[in-house]
Design an enzyme around this catalytic site. Sequence first.
Site, short mmCIF file in Angstrom:
data_model
loop_
_atom_site.label_atom_id
_atom_site.label_comp_id
_atom_site.label_asym_id
_atom_site.label_seq_id
_atom_site.Cartn_x
_atom_site.Cartn_y
_atom_site.Cartn_z
N SER A 302 158.31 67.43 39.61
CA SER A 302 157.99 69.35 39.99
C SER A 302 156.70 69.40 39.91
O SER A 302 156.07 68.90 39.39
CB SER A 302 159.27 69.42 38.89
OG SER A 302 157.93 69.64 37.47
N ASP A 303 157.12 70.70 40.53
CA ASP A 303 155.85 71.43 40.25
C ASP A 303 155.89 71.79 39.02
O ASP A 303 156.58 71.98 38.80
CB ASP A 303 155.78 72.94 41.91
CG ASP A 303 154.65 73.38 41.41
OD1 ASP A 303 153.86 73.05 41.26
OD2 ASP A 303 155.01 73.92 42.77
N TRP A 304 154.35 72.64 38.87
CA TRP A 304 154.90 73.31 37.32
C TRP A 304 155.57 74.30 36.83
O TRP A 304 155.27 75.11 37.49
CB TRP A 304 153.36 73.30 36.59
CG TRP A 304 152.23 72.54 36.63
CD1 TRP A 304 151.25 72.33 35.76
CD2 TRP A 304 152.18 70.78 37.80
NE1 TRP A 304 150.68 70.86 35.41
CE2 TRP A 304 151.33 70.59 36.62
CE3 TRP A 304 152.29 70.29 38.47
CZ2 TRP A 304 150.84 69.05 37.37
CZ3 TRP A 304 151.97 69.45 38.50
CH2 TRP A 304 151.27 68.92 37.66
N GLN A 305 156.40 73.92 36.24
CA GLN A 305 157.55 74.91 35.86
C GLN A 305 159.18 74.82 36.63
O GLN A 305 159.81 75.45 36.61
CB GLN A 305 157.11 76.40 34.83
CG GLN A 305 155.79 76.73 34.32
CD GLN A 305 155.82 77.74 33.91
OE1 GLN A 305 156.51 78.21 32.58
NE2 GLN A 305 155.22 78.20 34.21
N ALA A 306 158.39 74.00 37.71
CA ALA A 306 159.95 73.72 38.53
C ALA A 306 161.31 72.97 37.99
O ALA A 306 161.95 72.95 39.22
CB ALA A 306 159.71 73.25 40.01
#
Length: 883
Positions: A302-306
Site C-alpha cells: 500500500s501507499d502510506w496509510q492507503a
Amino acid sequence: MLLPLACLAVGALAQFGNNGAPFPEVTYEDAISPNPDVVAGAQSNQRSPPKYPSPWGSGAGEWAEAYKKAIDVVKQLTLEEKVNLTTGSGWQQEQCVGQTGGVPRLGIRGQCLQDSPVGVRYTDLVSVFPAGINVGATWDKRLAYERGKAMGYESRDKGVTVQLGPVAGGLGRSPEGGRNWEGFSPDPYLTGKLFADSIRGIQSTGVQACAKHYVGNEQEHFRQTPEARDYGFNISEPGSSNIDDQTMHEVYAWPFADAVKAGVASFMCSYNLVNNSQACQNSYLLNHILKDELGFQGYVMSDWQATAAGVPAVLAGLDMTMAGDIRFGDGASYFGPNLTIAVLNGTVPQWRLDDMVTRILAGWYLVDGDAEIELPNFQSWTPYTNGAVHAHVGPTWGTGVVNKHVDVRREHGRLIREIGAASTVLLKNTKGALPLTNKEKLTAVIGEDAGSNPTGPNGCRNHGCDVGTLGVGWGSGQANFPYLISPDAAIQHEVTSRYGSYESITNNSAFTQIDLLSKRVTEAAGVCLVFANADSGEGFINIENNFGDRKNLTLWQGADAMIANVSASCNNTVLVLHTVGAVEIDQYKNNENITAILWAGLPGEQSGNAIADVLYGRVNPGAKLPFTIGKARSDYGTDVLYTPNQPVPQFNFREGVFLDYRSFDARNITPVYEFGFGLSYTTFAYSNLRVEKLSAEPYTPSSGSSEPAPTYGSIDNRTASHTFPEGFTKIPLYIYPWLNSSSLNASYGAPGYGDNSFIPPGSRDGSSYSHAPASGPNGGNEGLWEPLYRVCATVTNTGSVAGDEVAQLYVSLGGEYDPKVVLRGFERVGIEAGESVEVEFELARRDVSSWDVVKQDWVVTEAAKKVFVGKSSRLLELEGDLE
C-alpha cells in the site's frame, strides 16, 4: 486496541463542503471521447467488478529460482513470522520511511523501503538526480537505465532494500497534476519504455524497484480525506478516478505492463479510489489485471496509510501494508495481530497468507537481496549522528548512533550533468542566438530562478517552497541536495574564467535595475540569459494555494513581469525554463527580442553546469518534449478537480485515451510546441522508409485454469500459542504480530468477530482460478510481445556539427474512435555532420492492437493501419502501410 479487519462502518455521507456550505455544482468539463462506450464507462459513481480469488504466484520464467528459495523459507515460518513480513512496524519506529519485521532466526532482515524517485530521501551525502520528466525528455533508454543503476547503488549503500520508484502514476492526465514530474510523460508508450529500463537499472544493483502509483493517481486534490479536511474540504472518502475498461488497458495500465515485463519486484497501489473502490483493495485492479492478466509474480504494497481494511484488502490482492499503522503513529494496524487473528479464525485462508509471504520473499531473492548488503546506516527522522532508536516514542526506549553519514554518491554527478544537458529541449533559436561563443561583450543572468535559496539548497523541508533556482519539486519525490549548482554560479564561472564581463540580478522585482542592465546588454551586443520556473508537488504541502497540484499553468516568482521587463529592452533575450511540465509561453514564442527558449525541467544538483553545457555548445541539444505545450490550459481538454462535486469526489476520465497530443490532434488544436518537438544546433532529414512484415505465430488467447493454491507448513490453531512471548518487552505503538490475549474476542478489541458478511463470494476459494484470455506470466499473453513488423528509416545529419536526433515512430490504428496517431517507437541516435544512420524499430502485436471490451482481450482490428516516422508528433516526414 486491535481493530476489526472488515471495512470500518461509514456513517451518513457528509453533505457539506467548506465552512458547512453545500457542495457546489462543478462546471469544469473533461474532453469528451468520441466513443460512447468510453464515456459511459467514466461516469460518476461507476463501480469496479469484483474479481476473486487473488491469483497465487507460480514462479514462472525469471522468477523460478527466487520462488524456490522463498518457498523453502516459507515452509519453515511460524504464523507470526509470516505476518511480520507483511506488516510495517509503524511510522517512525525504525530507520526507514517503511520497514517490515524480519525473521532473525533464519537470517531474514526486515525490508527497508525508502523514497524517492530522484534520490534517497531523508538522509545526507546522497545525489539528487534529474526528475523523471527530464528522463522522459531525453527519450534515451540507456540514460534511463544508467540513472536507475546509479540510484540503485546509492540506495543499496545506504541499506535500502526497496527503492520506492520509479513512477508511472500519475501518468500526467492533466498538466496541472502536482506529481507529474516524478514520472516520465503523459504518453503511456514513452513512459512504459523508460519505466522498464529504470527498473532494470535499479534491480541490477540488488535493490528492489517499486512501480508506483497503481493506478489512476492523477491529482493531489482529494487523494486523502485528512489532507482534504486540512484544506477545508469535508469529504467522506478519497476521490474516485472513474476509468472505462478500454482506457484502463490502453493508457493507465499500459506502462505497468512494461514494468511487469521488466521483472519489477513490487508495486505500490495508490490512495485514490478507482471506480469507487479503494485502489489498495480493488480486486479488479489487483487480482484481475495485475496478478492474472499481467501475470505479476511480485508483491503489492500500500501507499502510506492507503490500506483501508484488513480482510477485504488481503483477499483483493494487497500483500503488504505500509507504514503498518492505520494512521501515522496510532499503533493500530489492519494487518499485524489482526491478520494473525484472521488466519486463525479462517477469514483469511492460509494459502493467501502463504502467497503474500512467498511473493515478498521472492522479490528479495529475485534481485539477490540476500547477498551482503549494508543494513540501514541512516535514520530518516533526525539529521544528527545520535538519537532515539525508535524516534516515534522517544529516547526512553533506547538511544545510540542512528546516522553513520555514509557518502554513497561515487561520481554520479557526471551522469547527473549528462542527463541534465541531454534533457534540455531547445524550443526556439533565432538570429543565431545559440550556441553562445563566450565572446559576448556583456553576459547578464536575470531571474530568481537563476540564483540560490538564501537559506540553502535544503532550506525548506521537503523542498516545500519556491525560492531560488528550481532543481526538483516538493514532497516525498525529492531528496536533500549535497549541493545545488545554480545557473548564476555556473555561468558566472563560465564567463569570468575567460575574464569576460558578467552581471546578474536574481530579484525579479528589481524592475529599475533589470531595465538598466537590459539596455546596457543591447548596447554592448551581449546576451540576457533569463531564468523562470513553475513548481508543484505532493498534496501534503501547500505553496500559495497550490495544494500539490498547480492552480494554473503560468510561471511563478512573478517571472512573467520580469521577462516582459527584460525583453522590452534586450534584443537578445534567451529564456530558460525550469518547470514541472507545460507552461503558457505562446507570447514568448512570437516575441522577436526573445531569440531562444529552452525547457530544462528539473535537472537536479548539476543544474547550472548542465544548462551551461548546452548554452555554450559543449552539448548539442537533442532532447524532445515529453508533453505538449498548449496556448492555454483549456487546450488540453482535462483538468484537476479543485472543488468536490460529491462527498466522494468523482474524477470522470471521459476523455478516454485522448491525452495530451492525442487530444490536440483529435480536436484540431494547434499547440505552441507539440509532443516530441525539439530543435538542435544542426539539422536532420529523413528518407528511405521500409516496412517488413515478420513471421509470427497466430495469437492464441489464454485458457484453462490454475493449479490449486499451495500452502507451506502447518499453523498451530491454538490461540494461546500466538500471544506475546513471556517476558517480551513491547515498544509502545510498535506493530507486532502477536495477540494480547488467548481469547480472540478479547484480542479483537471490537465487535464483529466472526462476521463473514464482508467476505466476497469466491475470495477464499483456493481450488483454482480461470486464466483470462490476455493473461500470461510476467507481462501478459506472450503473443502480445511478439514482433510483427520491422520498420527502418534513414536519418541524415544535414548540418555542420554532430548532434543527436530522436527518431519517432507513430502508428495510426485506423479505427473510428482511435487517436490520429499513437507513439509506438523511438530511438535516440548520435550522427556526425554529413553522415547518415539507419534507425530500426520493431512493432510488437501489442503495439498495433486495441482492447476489446467484449472479448476482454487485445485484438488487431481489420481497420487499415499506417506507420509514420519523423521528428515529432506533427513533423512526420515518412509514411507507410502496415499489411
